[in-house]
Scaffold this active site. Structure first.
Site, PDB file in Angstrom:
ATOM      1  N   TYR A  56      -7.139  -4.077   0.893  1.00 48.69           N
ATOM      2  CA  TYR A  56      -8.508  -4.825   0.801  1.00 48.69           C
ATOM      3  C   TYR A  56      -8.664  -6.020   1.284  1.00 48.69           C
ATOM      4  O   TYR A  56      -8.126  -6.905   0.659  1.00 48.69           O
ATOM      5  CB  TYR A  56      -9.279  -4.714  -0.560  1.00 48.69           C
ATOM      6  CG  TYR A  56      -9.026  -3.134  -1.039  1.00 48.69           C
ATOM      7  CD1 TYR A  56      -9.108  -1.811  -0.419  1.00 48.69           C
ATOM      8  CD2 TYR A  56      -9.028  -2.729  -2.494  1.00 48.69           C
ATOM      9  CE1 TYR A  56      -9.279  -0.568  -0.922  1.00 48.69           C
ATOM     10  CE2 TYR A  56      -8.757  -1.411  -2.963  1.00 48.69           C
ATOM     11  CZ  TYR A  56      -8.982  -0.336  -2.145  1.00 48.69           C
ATOM     12  OH  TYR A  56      -9.114   0.732  -2.710  1.00 48.69           O
ATOM     13  N   HIS A 119      -1.478   4.694  -2.340  1.00 48.04           N
ATOM     14  CA  HIS A 119      -2.727   4.750  -1.712  1.00 48.04           C
ATOM     15  C   HIS A 119      -3.047   5.551  -0.514  1.00 48.04           C
ATOM     16  O   HIS A 119      -2.408   5.567   0.583  1.00 48.04           O
ATOM     17  CB  HIS A 119      -2.947   3.077  -1.166  1.00 48.04           C
ATOM     18  CG  HIS A 119      -4.316   2.657  -0.874  1.00 48.04           C
ATOM     19  ND1 HIS A 119      -4.604   1.564  -0.696  1.00 48.04           N
ATOM     20  CD2 HIS A 119      -5.615   3.469  -1.110  1.00 48.04           C
ATOM     21  CE1 HIS A 119      -6.232   1.487  -0.416  1.00 48.04           C
ATOM     22  NE2 HIS A 119      -6.497   2.651  -0.795  1.00 48.04           N
TER      23      HIS A 119
HETATM   24  P1  NAD Z   1     -18.976   1.822  -4.505  1.00 46.92           P
HETATM   25  O1  NAD Z   1     -19.603   3.097  -4.110  1.00 46.92           O
HETATM   26  O2  NAD Z   1     -18.479   1.188  -5.797  1.00 46.92           O
HETATM   27  O3  NAD Z   1     -19.866   0.756  -3.669  1.00 46.92           O
HETATM   28  C1  NAD Z   1     -19.636  -0.352  -3.457  1.00 46.92           C
HETATM   29  C2  NAD Z   1     -20.683  -1.369  -2.794  1.00 46.92           C
HETATM   30  O4  NAD Z   1     -21.862  -1.428  -3.586  1.00 46.92           O
HETATM   31  C3  NAD Z   1     -20.316  -2.775  -2.210  1.00 46.92           C
HETATM   32  O5  NAD Z   1     -20.923  -3.171  -1.009  1.00 46.92           O
HETATM   33  C4  NAD Z   1     -20.921  -3.368  -3.334  1.00 46.92           C
HETATM   34  O6  NAD Z   1     -21.226  -5.103  -3.011  1.00 46.92           O
HETATM   35  C5  NAD Z   1     -22.244  -2.602  -3.500  1.00 46.92           C
HETATM   36  N1  NAD Z   1     -22.750  -2.724  -4.877  1.00 46.92           N
HETATM   37  C6  NAD Z   1     -22.336  -2.548  -6.138  1.00 46.92           C
HETATM   38  N2  NAD Z   1     -23.154  -2.666  -7.220  1.00 46.92           N
HETATM   39  C7  NAD Z   1     -24.382  -3.038  -6.684  1.00 46.92           C
HETATM   40  C8  NAD Z   1     -25.597  -3.270  -7.217  1.00 46.92           C
HETATM   41  N3  NAD Z   1     -25.991  -3.416  -8.498  1.00 46.92           N
HETATM   42  N4  NAD Z   1     -26.452  -3.421  -6.185  1.00 46.92           N
HETATM   43  C9  NAD Z   1     -26.284  -3.639  -5.027  1.00 46.92           C
HETATM   44  N5  NAD Z   1     -25.254  -3.368  -4.208  1.00 46.92           N
HETATM   45  C10 NAD Z   1     -24.217  -2.980  -5.238  1.00 46.92           C
HETATM   46  O7  NAD Z   1     -17.778   1.818  -3.443  1.00 46.92           O
HETATM   47  P2  NAD Z   1     -16.284   1.297  -3.473  1.00 46.92           P
HETATM   48  O8  NAD Z   1     -16.398  -0.375  -3.840  1.00 46.92           O
HETATM   49  O9  NAD Z   1     -15.464   1.553  -2.352  1.00 46.92           O
HETATM   50  O10 NAD Z   1     -15.511   2.049  -4.456  1.00 46.92           O
HETATM   51  C11 NAD Z   1     -15.196   1.228  -5.896  1.00 46.92           C
HETATM   52  C12 NAD Z   1     -13.784   0.919  -6.062  1.00 46.92           C
HETATM   53  O11 NAD Z   1     -13.054   2.085  -6.149  1.00 46.92           O
HETATM   54  C13 NAD Z   1     -13.502   0.249  -4.826  1.00 46.92           C
HETATM   55  O12 NAD Z   1     -13.672  -0.993  -5.018  1.00 46.92           O
HETATM   56  C14 NAD Z   1     -11.905   0.546  -5.022  1.00 46.92           C
HETATM   57  O13 NAD Z   1     -11.255  -0.490  -6.061  1.00 46.92           O
HETATM   58  C15 NAD Z   1     -11.720   1.898  -5.653  1.00 46.92           C
HETATM   59  N6  NAD Z   1     -11.848   2.910  -4.337  1.00 46.92           N
HETATM   60  C16 NAD Z   1     -10.239   3.361  -4.060  1.00 46.92           C
HETATM   61  C17 NAD Z   1     -10.101   4.088  -2.988  1.00 46.92           C
HETATM   62  C18 NAD Z   1      -8.746   4.499  -2.825  1.00 46.92           C
HETATM   63  O14 NAD Z   1      -7.816   4.253  -3.666  1.00 46.92           O
HETATM   64  N7  NAD Z   1      -8.445   5.341  -1.480  1.00 46.92           N
HETATM   65  C19 NAD Z   1     -11.003   4.505  -2.312  1.00 46.92           C
HETATM   66  C20 NAD Z   1     -12.603   4.061  -2.676  1.00 46.92           C
HETATM   67  C21 NAD Z   1     -12.768   3.072  -3.532  1.00 46.92           C
END
Ligand code: NAD
Length: 316
Positions: A56, A119
């Site tokens: 990330y 990952h």
């Molecule tokens: P998400 O669906 O949580 O969306 C994140 C986006 O939404 C960001 O742009 C954030 O700024 C925005 N956001 C969050 N809350 C908000 C609000 N209240 N109002 C407006 N915008 C808002 O997607 P994500 O961050 O990719 O997924 C969550 C977490 O899960 C990641 O940060 C990561 O830690 C993990 N993840 C892991 C994998 C993997 O291991 N392959 C893949 C995806 C996500």
């Protein structure tokens, strides 16, 4: 805050977890100072589960999270990953598992991780993941550097396969149990229940699709999914409910999940998301969203390579 058990680990994770991918500027440019405030405010609000990875922001998210956790590390359950280092840069070798872990510990300013993940395993050879990567992660556990082991990725069949082939503690799946897609419930949850694994549900906002700002340019979903997402945002706006609150509540209500991991970059986002804890989704809002999503519900995109090991696939 509500807390939920992670499989058989005995760990109680906050129902809302803090996803730190956006701290690396993955979605939009972010301020380190604001990220630090968000992390600390989240801990104050009872969020005890934080997820990050070397990938990330090409190590930026880990460095920022490490800085923000200074003096607070003991209050949280910290998860990071190995094996993915860039968009097309993967290394599932035992040697890289060990060196990558040391680098993560240094950036995160800690001597151990609570959760350690291979990952995006769909980009590796599954035999290597099972026979080399996960045993190397086991050795890190025996050395006291990590406590519990898991895998993450997008294709649910790959995650189910890895879960059956190796002694995992948990699985992290993303974009598979939210307003746009609920396949996790039928394709992975039964396996997790059978094996006693914890299940972490990431990306309740479908990686930014279900936000006022909309998805990032790199979002892999088909255009029709992005269009349906815009309709959901509009429906919530007309209803007077922040779309993030509604979407997060939906994911929190899905059965069988240890934690819902949402990416956050600011105190403002955190506060909107915490509102989901006391919010109930009105049936008429859920129905309107359901109608908008129906044509694309459960639609997926390709991720990773072909895997001849998977049931039903002929060897290459
Ligand atoms: P998400 O669906 O949580 O969306 C994140 C986006 O939404 C960001 O742009 C954030 O700024 C925005 N956001 C969050 N809350 C908000 C609000 N209240 N109002 C407006 N915008 C808002 O997607 P994500 O961050 O990719 O997924 C969550 C977490 O899960 C990641 O940060 C990561 O830690 C993990 N993840 C892991 C994998 C993997 O291991 N392959 C893949 C995806 C996500």
């Amino acid at each position: 805050m509500e807390y939920r058990l992670l499989g058989r680990t005995g760990l109680q994770l906050s129902a809302i977890g803090f996803g730190a991918a956006p701290l690396g500027g993955v979605y939009h440019p972010t301020s380190g100072a604001e990220a630090c405030r968000a992390v600390r405010a989240a801990i104050d609000a009872g969020i005890n589960f934080f997820d990050v990875a070397p990938y990330y922001g090409l190590t930026l998210a880990e460095s920022r999270l490490g800085e923000a956790l200074e003096g607070r590390r003991g209050e949280i359950i910290l998860c990071s990953k190995c094996c993915r280092f860039g968009l097309d840069e993967f290394d599932f070798s035992a040697r890289r598992v060990a060196t990558s872990l040391e680098e993560s510990l240094a950036r995160l300013r800690t001597d151990h991780l609570d959760l350690f993940i291979a990952h995006d395993i769909e980009f590796g050879g599954l035999r290597q993941v099972v026979e080399e990567t996960l045993p190397a992660m086991q050795r890190a556990r025996e050395a006291g550097k990590v406590r519990y082991l898991g895998v993450s990725g997008y294709p649910l069949g790959v995650l189910a396969y890895a879960a059956r082939q190796s002694p995992l503690d948990f699985v992290l799946s993303y974009c598979h149990d939210n307003l746009m897609n609920t396949r996790l419930q039928s394709e992975l949850l039964p396996v997790a229940r059978e094996l006693g694994l914890g299940l972490i549900n990431a990306s309740p906002l479908h990686m930014g699709v279900l936000t006022e700002g909309g998805p990032p340019e790199w979002h892999p979903a088909p255009a029709a999914v992005l269009e349906a997402g815009r309709k959901v945002v509009e429906i919530c706006r007309r209803h007077g409910t922040p779309v993030a609150t509604a979407a997060l509540r939906f994911a929190l209500d899905e059965p069988g999940l240890s934690s819902v991991l949402v990416g956050m970059t600011s105190v403002e986002e955190l506060e909107t998301n915490l509102r989901a804890l006391d919010y109930r989704l009105p049936p008429e809002l859920l129905e309107a969203i359901g109608r908008a999503v129906a044509p694309v519900r459960d639609l997926e995109w390709a991720s990773g390579r072909e895997h001849p090991e998977l049931p039903g696939r002929p060897p290459a």
